[in-house]
Design an enzyme around this catalytic site. Structure first.
Site, PDB file in Angstrom:
ATOM      1  N   ASP A 136     -35.094  18.664 -29.471  1.00 27.94           N
ATOM      2  CA  ASP A 136     -36.379  19.332 -29.316  1.00 27.94           C
ATOM      3  C   ASP A 136     -36.198  20.646 -28.555  1.00 27.94           C
ATOM      4  OD1 ASP A 136     -39.384  19.107 -29.476  1.00 27.94           O
ATOM      5  OD2 ASP A 136     -39.151  19.231 -27.301  1.00 27.94           O
ATOM      6  N   GLU A 149     -34.055  21.870 -33.535  1.00 28.59           N
ATOM      7  CA  GLU A 149     -35.357  22.487 -33.707  1.00 28.59           C
ATOM      8  C   GLU A 149     -35.274  23.854 -33.043  1.00 28.59           C
ATOM      9  OE1 GLU A 149     -40.081  21.886 -32.611  1.00 28.59           O
ATOM     10  OE2 GLU A 149     -38.534  21.705 -31.084  1.00 28.59           O
TER      11      GLU A 149
END
Length: 723
Positions: free
Chosen positions: A426, A455
């Site tokens: 993330d 990400e």
């Protein structure tokens, strides 16, 4: 090692990971095991050497600034960091005229001022380490970036390096290729691009960079001494940046962990009870959004993002409402029994502001305040104003420039990696590139099949080539959003973008004031420069990967929605969603479902609609999965080919996919209402391979340009036939 053997923790204080040191290999190398047969994790050779050579430009530098929320971060950092060790950096050699020096910290920044080759040294507790930093002139980022693939062969007593360099729209012969041997290895590349075979008595890592108007992301090989079978020494050529083979043609399924299982009893066990659904859908990889103990657990209202779990409070403990470590391990085992791999959502850019470390950091009376104050980045410590992204005040950013933070995060990785098959990371852009390089080396060195997905939005090709195997394809996603806005039957003409460039709220917390969407301003330009006013923009999105210079081995995650976006079905309608879904399954890349996409779910993070399936939609997606996995021309490595076509609407597009064995399909997509007519210059069988139904088709015997006219409502995949 059974991950149920959790570290000793103190629930009342910040000693969360006391006694959780990573497992260091005793032989100084990778792929070692402890006496119980578990993999041991170590970065590089176990020393503090800072890793592979670095490749940057003047003006770019190796920096980790506060303030710019979307700037990729980087640093010079010792591997296997010791928080109590003393480290210092200096320039040992530099191009003429350079006055650049690293900053005076153990984890340093460096802004080179002159192009050329720099030699930096790191003084560490285990000695002096040298690092090559190749600095290129400032580059025009609007120019296509070259790509390079490196290989080698053995010829007599020498190893011959061979590199293929390409650039979109340019002459390949105008590119030069530079070779660099890892500073840790005792070998050198001759001017003719060879290495004496006698020099490779230990593994040697070699890097190649293509240089033109811009420089490429590096590629690498590892030359490993081996027996040729006749008692003579030769080398085996390994490609350390290649992704695990199991993920290249996988179908990924993301679940919002606390909303996917039966809501009367939402646990790891009831998630396992639903794996038959994934198996029936042809899923190969299960990505679970965070399931650790977090501030946003069960009961978090939707005006705060729902129970998303992205604000971690304990990195070594599952949310007890979901179950125990043993329960999670049983879920992983149940997945593995169905040949489904499990991906862990790793959130190490930030913690919750209720994490014990942060609570100690902001409380000057806390006995551990001095230890943890420097674990976070601060805009203004006196005002307790932590560095955060997009106004997410409750998730302060960690300071990866602190060796103790890095050591701790490596312990987190070492703890979970033996149980799962990969990490989705993330806010990967918020963690320095140097750390991801070490993580890649560490986990793939212990397990060559371990998988890493980043990400990074907008996607950054620097994340490829020895950092991550796969990237979120935000460009394709944004193009599908743009097409949905003007072609779909949802009646939406404008959308407010979120953290993935799509409609909806941010990934951490919905803005209570919808007029203040800080993320929207940053992410609406992922498809900038592409004409998204016709459906063939999806082909431009794929071409953009090469224009941006993605590493040739990089894979791309293709999706129409995820936990950060509104539902495509809700915004743009059922038929448009079917066309967009077909695009993700028929374009080169790795398709992903967001739970409920296949069953007609319309709420972004609502409970799975187990008793209210849209059966027709499910069968449609099951057909896409089956075809994607069974037809060679739809595999990730199969070529994408633009074909001549004519259509009566900008909402339709046609293209072909084929592989080296002669398998070929033609794909027709229509994103608008009703049906579309397309004329193609291809010989095809008029049966849709997804549904098995006939596609209306007319042979154009008198047309000199096109062979067939076909009518399609949303999507059709047709087998190419001989003329």
């Amino acid at each position: 090692m059974n991950r149920s053997e959790s570290p000793e923790t103190d629930e009342d204080g910040p000693d969360e990971a006391e006694g959780t040191r990573g497992w260091i290999a005793t032989d100084g190398g990778h792929n070692s095991t402890d006496p119980d047969g578990a993999k041991e994790f170590v970065s590089g050779d176990g020393s503090h050497h800072p890793g592979p050579p670095r490749f940057v430009t003047v003006g770019q530098g190796i920096v980790n600034p506060n303030g710019n929320e979307m700037e990729t971060r980087d640093e010079l950092a010792p591997w296997n960091p010791d928080p109590d060790g003393e480290y210092s950096w200096r320039v040992a050699d530099a191009p003429a005229g350079s006055a650049a020096e690293p900053t005076d910290e153990p984890i340093a920044e460096f802004e080179p001022d002159v192009p050329g080759e720099y030699a930096l040294t790191l003084e560490a507790p285990d000695g002096t380490h040298e690092l090559t930093v190749r600095v290129f002139p400032e580059e025009d980022e609007d120019d296509p970036r070259p790509q390079v693939s490196l290989d080698a062969t053995v010829a007599d007593d020498r190893i011959e390096l061979s590199a293929t360099a390409t650039v979109v729209g340019g002459a390949d012969d105008a590119l030069e290729v530079e070779f660099y041997v890892d500073d840790r290895d005792d070998a050198a590349v001759s001017p003719d691009g060879t290495i004496p075979l006698s020099d490779v008595t230990e593994p040697v890592r070699v890097y190649a960079v293509a240089v033109g108007d811009r420089h490429s992301v590096p590629d690498a090989i590892e030359l490993v001494p081996a027996d040729d079978g006749g008692g003579e020494t030769t080398v085996r050529v390994e490609h350390p940046f290649e992704p695990p083979s199991w993920v290249e043609d996988a179908v990924v399924y993301e679940i919002f962990t606390r909303r996917f299982p039966d809501q009367d009893d939402p646990t790891f066990e009831t998630i396992a009870d639903r794996l038959d659904h994934l198996e029936a859908l042809g899923v190969d990889v299960l990505w679970l959004t965070p399931f650790l103990e977090a501030e946003s657990g069960f009961g978090t209202p939707m005006d705060h993002g729902g129970p998303h779990g992205y604000n971690t409070r304990d990195y070594f403990a599952p949310d007890p409402d979901l179950g125990t470590l043993e329960d999670f391990e049983a879920l992983v085992e149940a997945c593995h029994e169905r040949d489904i791999r499990v991906v862990f959502d790793l959130v190490i850019n930030h913690t919750a502001d209720t994490h014990p470390f942060y609570e100690a950091a902001v409380d000057e009376d806390h006995p551990e305040h001095d230890r943890y104050r420097d674990w976070y980045r601060w805009e203004d410590f006196d005002a307790r104003d932590a560095d955060t992204y997009f106004g997410w005040a409750d998730i302060p950013n960690l300071d990866h420039g602190n060796p103790a933070v890095r050591e701790y995060l490596l312990e987190v990785i070492d703890y979970w990696a033996p149980t799962v098959d990969g990490f989705r990371t993330d806010v990967a852009w918020g963690v320095p590139l140097s750390f991801w390089t070490e993580v890649h080396d560490r986990v793939t060195g212990a397990d060559a099949e371990f998988f890493l997905l980043d990400e990074t939005l907008p996607s950054d090709v620097e994340m490829g080539g020895g950092r991550f195997h796969m990237h979120h394809d935000d460009v394709l996603h944004d193009v599908l959003e743009a097409i949905g806005q003007w072609a779909g039957d949802g009646g939406v003409s404008e959308a407010t973008a979120d953290a993935d460039g799509a409609a909806g709220a941010t990934s951490q917390e919905e803005d209570e004031d919808e007029g203040e969407d800080a993320v929207a301003d940053e992410f609406t330009d992922s498809a900038a420069g592409l004409d998204t006013t016709s459906a063939d923009a999806i082909l431009e999105a794929i071409a953009e990967r090469d224009r941006r210079g993605a590493h040739p081995d990089s894979l791309w995650l293709q999706y129409v929605e995820n936990h950060d976006t509104d539902r495509y079905l809700e915004r743009y309608g059922r038929e448009t969603q079917r066309a967009a879904g077909a695009a993700t399954f028929t374009l080169p890349g790795v398709p992903m479902y967001y739970y409920g996409q296949e069953t007609g779910l319309t709420g972004r993070r609502e409970p799975m609609n187990w008793d209210e399936f849209d059966d027709d939609l499910f069968e449609y997606y099951r057909g896409l999965s089956d075809l994607r996995q069974s037809h060679p021309a739809l595999r990730t490595a199969a070529a994408l080919e633009r074909i001549a076509y004519e259509t009566d609407t900008d909402a339709a597009v046609a293209y072909a996919r084929d592989d080296s064995a002669g398998n070929r399909v033609v794909v027709l997509l229509h994103f608008g209402d009703g049906s579309a007519t397309l004329r193609i210059d291809e010989s095809v069988a008029a049966t849709d391979l997804v549904s098995g139904e006939a596609v209306p088709c007319v042979a154009l015997e008198d047309d000199e340009s096109f062979d067939y006219e076909l009518t399609v409502e949303t999507a059709a995949v047709l087998e190419a036939t001989a003329e």
